[in-house]
Design a protein around this motif. Structure first.
Motif, PDB file in Angstrom:
ATOM      1  N   UNK A 133      66.266 -45.258 -56.187  1.00 34.01           N
ATOM      2  CA  UNK A 133      67.049 -46.421 -56.626  1.00 34.01           C
ATOM      3  C   UNK A 133      66.143 -47.629 -56.874  1.00 34.01           C
ATOM      4  N   UNK A 134      65.180 -47.840 -55.990  1.00 35.07           N
ATOM      5  CA  UNK A 134      64.246 -48.964 -56.159  1.00 35.07           C
ATOM      6  C   UNK A 134      63.451 -48.828 -57.452  1.00 35.07           C
ATOM      7  N   UNK A 135      62.946 -47.623 -57.708  1.00 32.01           N
ATOM      8  CA  UNK A 135      62.176 -47.385 -58.937  1.00 32.01           C
ATOM      9  C   UNK A 135      63.047 -47.625 -60.165  1.00 32.01           C
ATOM     10  N   UNK A 136      64.285 -47.169 -60.108  1.00 26.90           N
ATOM     11  CA  UNK A 136      65.189 -47.354 -61.246  1.00 26.90           C
ATOM     12  C   UNK A 136      65.454 -48.835 -61.506  1.00 26.90           C
ATOM     13  N   UNK A 137      65.654 -49.605 -60.446  1.00 22.50           N
ATOM     14  CA  UNK A 137      65.897 -51.043 -60.601  1.00 22.50           C
ATOM     15  C   UNK A 137      64.709 -51.724 -61.277  1.00 22.50           C
ATOM     16  N   UNK A 138      63.500 -51.415 -60.803  1.00 26.43           N
ATOM     17  CA  UNK A 138      62.315 -52.014 -61.412  1.00 26.43           C
ATOM     18  C   UNK A 138      62.097 -51.499 -62.834  1.00 26.43           C
ATOM     19  N   UNK A 139      62.446 -50.216 -63.080  1.00 26.35           N
ATOM     20  CA  UNK A 139      62.346 -49.681 -64.442  1.00 26.35           C
ATOM     21  C   UNK A 139      63.260 -50.457 -65.389  1.00 26.35           C
ATOM     22  N   UNK A 140      64.495 -50.704 -64.962  1.00 27.22           N
ATOM     23  CA  UNK A 140      65.440 -51.457 -65.789  1.00 27.22           C
ATOM     24  C   UNK A 140      64.939 -52.880 -66.023  1.00 27.22           C
ATOM     25  N   UNK A 186      64.112 -54.438 -69.680  1.00 26.81           N
ATOM     26  CA  UNK A 186      64.695 -55.711 -70.125  1.00 26.81           C
ATOM     27  C   UNK A 186      63.599 -56.692 -70.524  1.00 26.81           C
ATOM     28  N   UNK A 187      62.565 -56.755 -69.711  1.00 27.39           N
ATOM     29  CA  UNK A 187      61.456 -57.669 -69.995  1.00 27.39           C
ATOM     30  C   UNK A 187      60.745 -57.269 -71.283  1.00 27.39           C
ATOM     31  N   UNK A 188      60.500 -55.960 -71.460  1.00 26.47           N
ATOM     32  CA  UNK A 188      59.825 -55.478 -72.662  1.00 26.47           C
ATOM     33  C   UNK A 188      60.696 -55.666 -73.900  1.00 26.47           C
ATOM     34  N   UNK A 189      62.017 -55.472 -73.743  1.00 27.34           N
ATOM     35  CA  UNK A 189      62.941 -55.653 -74.865  1.00 27.34           C
ATOM     36  C   UNK A 189      62.924 -57.100 -75.362  1.00 27.34           C
ATOM     37  N   UNK A 190      62.868 -58.039 -74.439  1.00 30.65           N
ATOM     38  CA  UNK A 190      62.821 -59.452 -74.816  1.00 30.65           C
ATOM     39  C   UNK A 190      61.489 -59.805 -75.459  1.00 30.65           C
ATOM     40  N   UNK A 197      56.327 -50.706 -62.882  1.00 31.61           N
ATOM     41  CA  UNK A 197      55.222 -51.609 -62.534  1.00 31.61           C
ATOM     42  C   UNK A 197      55.303 -52.881 -63.367  1.00 31.61           C
ATOM     43  N   UNK A 198      55.631 -52.725 -64.650  1.00 33.72           N
ATOM     44  CA  UNK A 198      55.780 -53.890 -65.529  1.00 33.72           C
ATOM     45  C   UNK A 198      56.933 -54.770 -65.062  1.00 33.72           C
ATOM     46  N   UNK A 199      58.039 -54.153 -64.690  1.00 34.51           N
ATOM     47  CA  UNK A 199      59.177 -54.910 -64.185  1.00 34.51           C
ATOM     48  C   UNK A 199      58.900 -55.571 -62.855  1.00 34.51           C
ATOM     49  N   UNK A 200      58.211 -54.862 -61.966  1.00 35.42           N
ATOM     50  CA  UNK A 200      57.877 -55.421 -60.652  1.00 35.42           C
ATOM     51  C   UNK A 200      56.921 -56.591 -60.790  1.00 35.42           C
ATOM     52  N   UNK A 201      56.010 -56.515 -61.768  1.00 32.39           N
ATOM     53  CA  UNK A 201      55.078 -57.621 -61.986  1.00 32.39           C
ATOM     54  C   UNK A 201      55.828 -58.892 -62.355  1.00 32.39           C
TER      55      UNK A 201
END
Length: 445
Positions: free
Chosen positions: A363-370, A374-378, A420-424
């Motif tokens: 679940x944690x990985x999925x949250x950061x993946x999302x 979102x960050x990459x989409x923007x 990793x990108x989302x967590x950053x």
């Protein structure tokens, strides 16, 4: 004298810091650490591959059984607990690798286990490099370094390499190579590059069938972009399709000649569908529903033969869906959430602490993946499209069949990069107020 000693100590500390920094940033060191960890865990748990009471079925399960038949000169046959003749239970890529090891080091021996787990560990460690270069292409070098280290320490990557004689690690490596090439394909003008991509796509499809859809979608995406830029694309797309067909068709021909029936990849789809759609929620796949774990099902499989058995499973599945459409929809929704959270039922969650940890980690990985998506989409919608297409398309078949973690493992490679990108971005927002507070306090002083 003291100044000289102080300067020497300072230089020594700086040298160590620089050395640590070089190691941290080096893909070679990431690979080395990943391989070391996997080998240590593999050899410490190697006894788990053997189960004499079940004729060592846990050594590769159906893959190991078919590989044993191949190594003993009986052909691609007998996937379960007794001689049952030719089979299309699974595709040949990993099976023939295991069979070659059995041929050299004998069937179900310690030497074969060492070699297979070492190969799995190498495949998984090499995937650190593909994850690194995927993240470097999409998100920059800092994220690439972190993603490489995350894969090196990723619990699932270590577990699948060290505990299972199965194709999970090879599938992840093949997919990540395919995805990495797809990211660069738009800027490749050589037809040889497209032929190579088609060859890799065909091999990946033979190893893990859902990757065929991913490969076709990635090819279509690249061709669409080439068309928008006014560049030729038809020949390139045709070469990819031709190479895929050339790679997979010998297996199709073998199946047709063996069974006098068209079997594209595997014969087991309807068995998997039935085992996953029984209405029994006690487990993702109840033991009583599968011939590998049920004597009654095994006897039926032997009595009917493979294709007739699969046809009976097809009838049972369609009857269940027809009689209980709401239950099928409910199970599909449950499997969707299981793929992305690891959660199946409260009973299993509280019954095994490992499953609870699995749910928390997934679940944690999925949250950061999302968050990463979102960050990459923007930031750049075009750059994130290959990730989005893959994440949407690859798990589709698992929403109606088995949502086990190992089946998602190939796309864990890009999930880790996105996470990793989302967590950053998340931790950057957490750090910023603290930094501003510290600067304010310093200014006030």
């Amino acid at each position: 004298m003291y100044e000289v000693n102080f300067q020497a100590s300072k230089d020594a500390v700086n040298s160590r810091i620089n050395l640590i920094g070089l190691i941290y940033q080096s893909p070679g060191w990431i690979l080395a650490v990943a391989l070391f960890l996997r080998l240590v865990v593999s050899f410490s748990l190697i006894g788990g591959q053997f189960s004499p009471e079940r004729d060592n079925f846990s050594f590769g399960w159906e893959t190991g059984r078919i590989a044993r038949s191949v190594a003993q000169g009986e052909g691609f046959s007998s996937p379960l607990h007794a001689p049952t003749g030719p089979t299309a239970w699974t595709t040949p890529v990993y099976v023939y690798l295991v069979a070659a090891v059995f041929k050299l080091f004998r069937v179900y021996t310690l030497g074969s286990a060492v070699v297979m787990l070492t190969l799995n560990s190498i495949f998984s460690a090499l995937t650190c490099l593909t994850v690194f270069f995927i993240a470097d292409k999409s998100f920059g070098r800092v994220i690439a370094i972190r993603a490489g280290w995350v894969w090196a320490l990723f619990p699932y990557a270590i577990n699948f390499a060290a505990c299972r004689v199965w194709g999970d690690c090879l599938n992840a490596l093949l997919f990540s190579l395919l995805f990495l090439v797809a990211l660069h394909l738009e800027n490749m003008t050589s037809l040889k590059a497209w032929l190579g991509f088609g060859l890799l796509a065909g091999l990946a499809a033979l190893a893990c069938q859902p990757l065929l859809l991913v490969a076709l979608l990635l090819t279509a995406l690249v061709c669409r972009r080439l068309r928008q830029r006014g560049k030729p694309w038809a020949w390139s797309a045709g070469l990819v399709a031709l190479m895929i067909l050339l790679v997979v068709s010998p297996w199709f021909v073998r199946n047709y000649r063996t069974f006098d029936s068209f079997i594209p990849f595997r014969s087991t789809f309807w068995l998997v569908m039935r085992a996953s759609n029984t209405g029994d929620l006690s487990d993702i796949v109840p033991d009583w529903s599968h011939p590998a774990t049920s004597k009654a099902e095994m006897e039926e499989y032997r009595r009917l033969g493979e294709l007739n058995y699969m046809a009976s499973k097809r009838r049972q599945t369609l009857e269940f869906i027809s009689a209980y459409p709401d239950a099928f929809v409910s199970l599909t929704v449950r499997r969707f959430f299981c793929v992305w959270t690891g959660f199946w039922s409260l009973q299993l969650f509280f019954a095994d602490p490992k499953l609870a940890l699995h749910v928390i980690l997934t679940t944690t990985i999925t949250i950061f993946m999302l968050a990463g998506l979102f960050k990459a989409w923007r930031s750049d919608r075009a750059a994130v499209m290959p990730y989005l297409l893959t994440i949407i398309s690859f798990p589709l078949v698992y929403y109606i069949t088995h949502p086990h973690a190992e089946y998602r493992h190939p796309i864990d490679t890009i999930i880790v990069a996105l996470a990793v990108y989302g967590a950053d971005g998340f931790f950057a927002r957490v750090r910023r107020p603290r930094l501003e507070t510290a600067q304010k306090e310093l200014f006030e002083r």
